[in-house]
Design an enzyme around this catalytic site. Structure first.
Site, mmCIF file in Angstrom:
data_model
loop_
_atom_site.group_PDB
_atom_site.id
_atom_site.type_symbol
_atom_site.label_atom_id
_atom_site.label_comp_id
_atom_site.label_asym_id
_atom_site.label_seq_id
_atom_site.Cartn_x
_atom_site.Cartn_y
_atom_site.Cartn_z
ATOM 1 N N ARG A 108 0.866 -1.187 0.000
ATOM 2 C CA ARG A 108 0.000 0.000 0.000
ATOM 3 C C ARG A 108 0.894 1.224 0.000
ATOM 4 N NH1 ARG A 108 -5.054 2.177 3.521
ATOM 5 N NH2 ARG A 108 -6.041 0.639 2.178
ATOM 6 N N HIS A 135 -7.442 0.745 -6.264
ATOM 7 C CA HIS A 135 -7.693 0.029 -4.998
ATOM 8 C C HIS A 135 -8.474 -1.254 -5.312
ATOM 9 C CE1 HIS A 135 -7.815 -0.732 -0.864
ATOM 10 N NE2 HIS A 135 -8.718 0.134 -0.433
ATOM 11 N N GLN A 138 -10.484 -3.603 -2.713
ATOM 12 C CA GLN A 138 -11.741 -3.042 -2.192
ATOM 13 C C GLN A 138 -12.909 -3.386 -3.115
ATOM 14 O OE1 GLN A 138 -12.360 -1.032 0.748
ATOM 15 N NE2 GLN A 138 -14.471 -1.476 0.161
ATOM 16 N N ASP A 231 -16.897 8.063 -1.229
ATOM 17 C CA ASP A 231 -15.594 7.911 -0.580
ATOM 18 C C ASP A 231 -15.204 9.294 -0.054
ATOM 19 O OD1 ASP A 231 -13.052 7.046 0.203
ATOM 20 O OD2 ASP A 231 -12.227 6.994 -1.830
ATOM 21 N N CYS A 272 -16.244 2.654 1.187
ATOM 22 C CA CYS A 272 -15.095 1.788 1.492
ATOM 23 C C CYS A 272 -14.594 1.970 2.922
ATOM 24 C CB CYS A 272 -13.969 2.049 0.493
ATOM 25 S SG CYS A 272 -13.451 3.779 0.447
ATOM 26 N N ARG A 300 -13.872 -7.294 3.253
ATOM 27 C CA ARG A 300 -12.481 -7.038 2.862
ATOM 28 C C ARG A 300 -11.613 -8.239 3.223
ATOM 29 N NH1 ARG A 300 -10.174 -2.380 2.435
ATOM 30 N NH2 ARG A 300 -8.829 -3.556 1.042
#
Ligand code: CP
Ligand code: NVA
Length: 314
Positions: A108, A135, A138, A231, A272, A300
């Site tokens: 990440r 991402h 996700q 988001d 998310c 997740r």
């Protein structure tokens, strides 16, 4: 399904077909059932996985850690302060060293190029745990949650409200275009997704039957929505943009009135997380009956476990 993902990296959904994406979602659903039944098949026994984090994380870090341990692997967390990735040591060198010791690497951080270099030089599967651009793990959790709520993914109407050019919007647009979910971005024009990416997604959409719509008219966008998603307005690393984002994104907040504009009682709210309540979503919506954000968060773990099992498992 005759899908074999052994040895593959998971850097972006651009590299995955609809069938492969659906396979990972189905595998996650199966792994979730097994975990709830107390069945742990230890597909990753004796494997070691490195978890590199340049940016903070709750869900992604915990998902990789718990997913690995549940399957019998050893996870090693490496924050940016623990290693010298990209300064004092090239990404290529770190990749080659970690590739000699570990069986898989999660990354990440900021640059998509870094995660690509790690994959190229480590020789082991590398998993993208979020970059400035993408991402992908996700999106698997989001699709799994949609499957659980609607019994299907393909053909749903998905509306993303807010910062239309951030990692989440990009990743969702790629994923939806691949699997045949109609994807609408509602954002101010200055935050529309990159034109080349939209064009690429439209080529995927042609094959899957999805329709990609980019608009600044949020009220039009949400009509008929099955999923309303948002988001944060300011992603990690963009904190200097806070004031300008707050100024332009206020009309794109997801509130109860907007949820009702879908015209459907079945519309779900997704995010998310982490969320800034009062900015991109009201407390009423995120706490309300249409919100599925904590199922998404739990998923997740199951989906990240599925990615590790599929690419690295015995
Ligand atoms: N959704 C997500 O990636 O959360 P974290 O930043 O907590 O990992
Ligand atoms: N767009 C957000 C996603 C967090 C999971 C960020 O990059 O901060």
């Amino acid at each position: 399904m005759s899908v074999n993902l052994k040895g593959r990296s998971f850097l972006t959904l651009k590299d995955y077909s609809a069938e492969e994406i659906e396979y990972l979602v189905e595998l996650a659903i199966d792994l979730k059932k097994k975990k709830k039944a107390g069945i742990f098949e230890k597909h990753l026994l004796n494997k070691n996985v490195a978890l590199i984090f340049e940016k903070p994380s709750t869900r992604t870090r915990c998902s990789f850690t718990i997913g690995a341990v549940d399957e019998g692997a050893h996870p090693e967390y490496l924050s940016k302060n623990d290693i010298q990735l990209g300064y004092k040591e090239t990404v290529e060198d770190t990749a080659r060293v970690l590739g000699r010791m570990f069986d898989g690497i999660e990354f990440r951080g900021f640059s998509q190029e870094t995660v690509e270099k790690l994959a190229k030089f480590s020789g082991v599967p590398v998993w993208n745990g979020l970059t400035d651009e993408d991402h992908p793990t996700q999106v698997l959790a989001d699709f799994m949650t949609m499957k659980e709520k609607f019994g299907k993914i393909k053909g749903l109407n998905f509306v993303y409200c807010g910062d239309g050019r951030n990692n989440m919007s990009n990743a969702l647009m790629i994923g939806c275009a691949k699997v045949g979910v109609n994807y609408t971005v509602a954002s101010p024009e200055s935050l529309f997704p990159d034109k080349d990416l939209v064009e690429l997604c439209r080529t995927y959409a042609k094959e899957s039957g999805a329709v990609i719509t980019i608009t600044d008219n949020i009220d039009e966008a949400v009509k008929g929505a099955d999923v309303i998603y948002t988001d944060v307005w300011v992603s990690m690393g963009e904190e200097d943009k806070t004031q300008e984002r707050l100024a332009i994104l206020r009309p794109y907040q997801v509130n109860q009135k907007l949820m009702e504009e879908s015209g459907k009682n079945s519309t779900i709210f997704m995010h998310c997380l982490p969320a800034v309540r009062g900015n991109e979503v009201t407390n009423e919506v995120i706490e309300g009956p249409q919100s599925v954000v904590f199922d998404e968060a739990e998923n997740r773990m199951h989906t990240i476990k599925a990615v590790m099992v599929a690419t690295l498992g015995d």
